[in-house]
Design a protein around this motif. Structure first.
Motif, PDB file in Angstrom:
ATOM      1  N   ASP A 107      20.113  36.190  -1.892  1.00 21.81           N
ATOM      2  CA  ASP A 107      20.300  35.380  -3.085  1.00 21.81           C
ATOM      3  C   ASP A 107      21.279  36.028  -4.055  1.00 21.81           C
ATOM      4  O   ASP A 107      21.141  37.204  -4.420  1.00 21.81           O
ATOM      5  N   GLY A 108      22.281  35.256  -4.472  1.00 23.22           N
ATOM      6  CA  GLY A 108      23.231  35.699  -5.478  1.00 23.22           C
ATOM      7  C   GLY A 108      24.398  36.492  -4.957  1.00 23.22           C
ATOM      8  O   GLY A 108      25.347  36.741  -5.694  1.00 23.22           O
ATOM      9  N   THR A 109      24.366  36.918  -3.689  1.00 25.77           N
ATOM     10  CA  THR A 109      25.432  37.763  -3.175  1.00 25.77           C
ATOM     11  C   THR A 109      26.738  36.994  -3.030  1.00 25.77           C
ATOM     12  O   THR A 109      26.745  35.766  -2.925  1.00 25.77           O
ATOM     13  N   ALA A 110      27.833  37.731  -3.009  1.00 20.70           N
ATOM     14  CA  ALA A 110      29.157  37.141  -2.802  1.00 20.70           C
ATOM     15  C   ALA A 110      29.677  37.533  -1.428  1.00 20.70           C
ATOM     16  O   ALA A 110      29.418  38.647  -0.956  1.00 20.70           O
ATOM     17  N   PRO A 111      30.416  36.643  -0.777  1.00 25.76           N
ATOM     18  CA  PRO A 111      31.062  37.033   0.472  1.00 25.76           C
ATOM     19  C   PRO A 111      32.264  37.922   0.205  1.00 25.76           C
ATOM     20  O   PRO A 111      32.860  37.885  -0.876  1.00 25.76           O
ATOM     21  N   THR A 112      32.612  38.732   1.174  1.00 22.80           N
ATOM     22  CA  THR A 112      33.889  39.435   1.165  1.00 22.80           C
ATOM     23  C   THR A 112      34.757  38.749   2.214  1.00 22.80           C
ATOM     24  O   THR A 112      34.401  38.738   3.399  1.00 22.80           O
ATOM     25  N   VAL A 113      35.857  38.141   1.788  1.00 22.30           N
ATOM     26  CA  VAL A 113      36.695  37.335   2.678  1.00 22.30           C
ATOM     27  C   VAL A 113      37.984  38.094   2.944  1.00 22.30           C
ATOM     28  O   VAL A 113      38.773  38.357   2.025  1.00 22.30           O
ATOM     29  N   VAL A 114      38.196  38.462   4.206  1.00 16.98           N
ATOM     30  CA  VAL A 114      39.371  39.222   4.615  1.00 16.98           C
ATOM     31  C   VAL A 114      39.891  38.651   5.926  1.00 16.98           C
ATOM     32  O   VAL A 114      39.112  38.459   6.876  1.00 16.98           O
ATOM     33  N   ASP A 115      41.187  38.367   5.987  1.00 20.70           N
ATOM     34  CA  ASP A 115      41.834  37.892   7.222  1.00 20.70           C
ATOM     35  C   ASP A 115      41.093  36.723   7.845  1.00 20.70           C
ATOM     36  O   ASP A 115      40.882  36.655   9.062  1.00 20.70           O
ATOM     37  N   GLY A 116      40.674  35.780   7.008  1.00 22.81           N
ATOM     38  CA  GLY A 116      40.069  34.550   7.513  1.00 22.81           C
ATOM     39  C   GLY A 116      38.619  34.661   7.917  1.00 22.81           C
ATOM     40  O   GLY A 116      38.077  33.740   8.523  1.00 22.81           O
ATOM     41  N   VAL A 117      37.961  35.780   7.595  1.00 26.32           N
ATOM     42  CA  VAL A 117      36.558  35.975   7.948  1.00 26.32           C
ATOM     43  C   VAL A 117      35.767  36.286   6.677  1.00 26.32           C
ATOM     44  O   VAL A 117      36.198  37.085   5.841  1.00 26.32           O
ATOM     45  N   ALA A 118      34.602  35.634   6.533  1.00 22.85           N
ATOM     46  CA  ALA A 118      33.692  35.886   5.418  1.00 22.85           C
ATOM     47  C   ALA A 118      32.547  36.761   5.914  1.00 22.85           C
ATOM     48  O   ALA A 118      31.840  36.397   6.857  1.00 22.85           O
ATOM     49  N   TYR A 119      32.377  37.922   5.292  1.00 21.84           N
ATOM     50  CA  TYR A 119      31.313  38.864   5.645  1.00 21.84           C
ATOM     51  C   TYR A 119      30.227  38.799   4.571  1.00 21.84           C
ATOM     52  O   TYR A 119      30.524  38.910   3.371  1.00 21.84           O
ATOM     53  N   LEU A 120      28.953  38.649   5.004  1.00 19.92           N
ATOM     54  CA  LEU A 120      27.866  38.454   4.064  1.00 19.92           C
ATOM     55  C   LEU A 120      26.660  39.295   4.430  1.00 19.92           C
ATOM     56  O   LEU A 120      26.352  39.497   5.610  1.00 19.92           O
ATOM     57  N   PHE A 121      25.968  39.762   3.395  1.00 19.32           N
ATOM     58  CA  PHE A 121      24.712  40.491   3.541  1.00 19.32           C
ATOM     59  C   PHE A 121      23.595  39.454   3.575  1.00 19.32           C
ATOM     60  O   PHE A 121      23.527  38.577   2.712  1.00 19.32           O
ATOM     61  N   ALA A 122      22.723  39.530   4.565  1.00 20.66           N
ATOM     62  CA  ALA A 122      21.734  38.472   4.767  1.00 20.66           C
ATOM     63  C   ALA A 122      20.387  39.068   5.173  1.00 20.66           C
ATOM     64  O   ALA A 122      20.271  40.262   5.476  1.00 20.66           O
ATOM     65  N   GLY A 123      19.373  38.204   5.186  1.00 18.58           N
ATOM     66  CA  GLY A 123      18.042  38.596   5.609  1.00 18.58           C
ATOM     67  C   GLY A 123      17.034  38.582   4.485  1.00 18.58           C
ATOM     68  O   GLY A 123      17.362  38.831   3.331  1.00 18.58           O
ATOM     69  N   GLU A 124      15.786  38.244   4.811  1.00 16.59           N
ATOM     70  CA  GLU A 124      14.713  38.277   3.825  1.00 16.59           C
ATOM     71  C   GLU A 124      14.451  39.716   3.392  1.00 16.59           C
ATOM     72  O   GLU A 124      14.685  40.660   4.137  1.00 16.59           O
ATOM     73  N   ASP A 125      13.929  39.874   2.164  1.00 16.41           N
ATOM     74  CA  ASP A 125      13.686  41.217   1.636  1.00 16.41           C
ATOM     75  C   ASP A 125      12.329  41.266   0.939  1.00 16.41           C
ATOM     76  O   ASP A 125      12.247  41.391  -0.290  1.00 16.41           O
TER      77      ASP A 125
END
Length: 598
Positions: A107-125
């Motif tokens: 919740d609330g995190t931002a993607p890091t978008v590099v070279d056409g790919v979005a990297y995201l931190f995920a998972g229940e906590d």
């Protein structure tokens, strides 16, 4: 729900505690206005001059000079609007490009978008052990399709919304007690390792900060994360892994804010927050990292704990402390002095633990906040030199939210926090950075920290990634209240199109309105990209007319109105000359004129 908000404004410009929700503002039918209380009017006008000087007053200079300056201003402010992006023709401004599957994005995190790919931190906590695994997810940034994911351990139950760091084909993230380095193409592990200190008596470390990176004097890249449990910032070898150094804060404190990095001067700025159950002990530590280990240079004591990140801009530090329990927090501006720091200004803001956004071009600092005791968001703009409030929008922001400026259009984007659901899922908006007025917004499908890349705005909500085509106005308006075509007066309109391709050819409509009963007159024509059109107003409307003009274009233009005169007054007096003004960009209920003489 998506709405274009070109003329709507729901602001509390005085900074009072009036809270207006989106639905309430909608029912009230807010209209755009520019009324500024005395205590902020000076700051507002100072900021306005820096970005729209030529749009707000007439300057008695030659038309060609003013036209050149206005063209230059437009080219700096609207580079993306002048040359519209290609490759996404199917999506209209503000339109949803895609909605990803539910990947339990944090919740609330931002993607890091590099070279056409979005990297995201995920998972229940979940709060209690053994918890649930987390993961890094890589999605195609053009359509949201799945590329890969890598399972990580339980994040520790502290609600981390850390944003992945991507550098040189590698992805870095702190999760639980571990720092991971993954191959950006495949998600395979390059290295990983724990940061829990040997013999630590408090259990495993927990990382909740964004990872940051710097290069020391020898060129070694170092990844830095915060250790929530042991109150330390930890530097790791970015290439091979392994802890290089550990910098401990004061006793009984935690490291939960993202460090500020000044690569040019080999400095890190480290936020300090008290440990749970201990008295407030907020500070910022400055350390020199030119060598193999950090060396403390100074520390600065704050009123409350520092829970957010630190923005660094040309020797100035911007950050907030965070007051728990309903009191207002503070936004600080410190000046780096080498072996000390001095306070330039501080102002009260509703709770903020995000990282301020600094725009050096407009000399403005933006910060998000939330009065969570009553559920009200706040999105502030302050003059970065004086700390004077420019505007406060009560619809957008979050206590731990971040905003962003589009590199193409210069518009601001911010999400919105739903206190009742305790989630960043209330919506996403584009705002005018000068006034805070809402230009466009969407409710529900978005709310996490926004990111703008290649004309697309990304935001997360409810476990998903959303992408929207960046907002651009559907039309570009210019207004001229004064005009006269009487004897001895020649009035012109000069329209410049700074576009560079045939797609930038502008379809223009002129609407003349008159003093008296005459029906308004409309004229339409094209101004090709890279050209100027000159309109002789006398020829359009005839002689002896007191006339106002509205210019509407489907592409960005610069519009100015020169008038030349040979006026014969009373008692044989005679005046010759000319004047020229750039049009106003919108009507307004209130205008201020500093100069006048009778």
């Amino acid at each position: 729900m998506v709405m274009e908000q070109g003329r709507r404004l729901a602001l509390n410009l005085s900074g009072s505690r009036e809270l207006v929700g989106m639905e309430e503002a909608e029912m009230r039918g807010w209209t755009r206005k520019r009324e500024f209380p005395a205590e902020i009017s000076e700051a507002r006008f100072k900021a306005g001059r820096r970005r729209k000087a030529a749009r707000r007053k007439g300057i008695p200079v030659l038309p060609c000079t003013l036209l050149f300056l206005a063209l230059l201003t437009l080219s700096l402010l609207l580079p993306g609007a002048v040359g519209l992006r290609t490759g996404r023709a199917a999506a209209q401004p503000g339109e949803l490009v895609f909605e990803s599957n539910d990947y339990d994005i944090k919740d609330g995190t931002a993607p890091t978008v590099v070279d056409g790919v979005a990297y995201l931190f995920a998972g229940e906590d979940p709060w209690t052990p053994p918890g649930e695994p987390s993961k890094i997810v890589a999605l195609d940034a053009s359509d949201g399709h799945f590329i890969w994911e890598r399972e990580l351990p339980w994040a520790g139950g502290m609600g981390s919304k850390a944003r992945p760091l991507v550098d040189s084909g590698k992805v870095y993230i702190g999760c639980g007690e571990y720092v991971f380095c993954l191959d950006a193409s495949t998600g395979s592990k390059v290295w990983f390792g724990p940061i829990t200190p040997s013999g630590g008596s408090l259990g495993n470390s927990i990382i909740i900060t964004d990872p940051v990176m710097y290069a020391n004097a020898s060129g070694k890249k170092v990844v830095v994360v915060g250790d929530y449990v042991y109150g330390a910032y930890v530097g790791l070898d970015a290439e091979k892994g392994g802890v290089l150094w550990r910098y401990y804060l004061d006793a009984n404190t935690s490291a939960i804010g993202t460090p500020g990095v000044d690569d040019a001067n080999d400095r890190l700025y480290l936020p300090q927050h008290t440990s749970f159950g201990f008295p407030v002990n907020g500070k910022v530590h400055c350390v020199d990292v030119s060598g193999d280990a950090p060396v403390k240079k100074w520390e600065y004591k704050t009123t409350y704990d520092v829970a957010g990140g630190i923005a660094v801009h040309q020797g100035l530090l911007f950050f907030s402390d965070f007051a728990y329990g309903g009191s207002k927090s503070k936004l600080y501006c410190l000046e780096e002095k080498g072996n000390s720091a001095s306070l330039l200004w501080s102002v009260e803001v509703w709770g903020s633990s995000g990282t301020p956004l600094v725009d050096g071009n407009s000399e403005t600092v933006y910060v998000c906040g939330n009065d969570y005791s009553v559920g009200g968001n706040h999105f502030y703009a302050y003059d970065m030199t004086t700390g004077n409030l420019i505007w406060d929008n009560p619809n957008w922001g979050a206590y731990n939210g971040n905003c962003t400026l589009s590199p193409d259009t210069g518009y601001l984007y911010a999400g919105s926090f739903d206190t009742s659901a305790w989630a960043h899922n209330k919506g996403l908006a584009a705002l005018d950075p000068l006034t805070g007025s809402e230009l466009w917004y969407v409710t529900g499908k978005g709310g996490g920290d926004p990111v703008v890349v290649d004309g697309v705005v990304y935001s997360t909500a409810d476990g998903k990634l959303y992408a929207y085509q960046e907002y651009v106005p559907s039309s570009f308006d210019w207004y001229f209240a004064e005009g006269y075509t009487g004897e001895g007066f020649d009035e012109f309109l000069c329209l410049a199109n700074p576009g560079t391709t045939p797609d930038d050819d502008a379809q223009v409509s002129l609407t003349y309105v008159f003093n008296g009963d005459r029906t308004p007159l409309t004229r339409k024509f094209e101004v090709p990209a890279g050209t100027r059109a000159t309109v002789y107003v006398n020829g359009d409307v005839g002689e002896g007319m007191e006339v106002s003009v509205k210019v509407v274009s489907d592409k960005p233009l610069v519009a100015e109105r020169p008038v030349y005169f040979d006026y014969r007054g009373t008692a044989g007096r005679n005046w010759t000359g000319g004047h020229c003004v750039v049009g106003a960009d919108s009507p307004s209920a209130t205008w201020y004129f500093a100069e006048g003489y009778t």
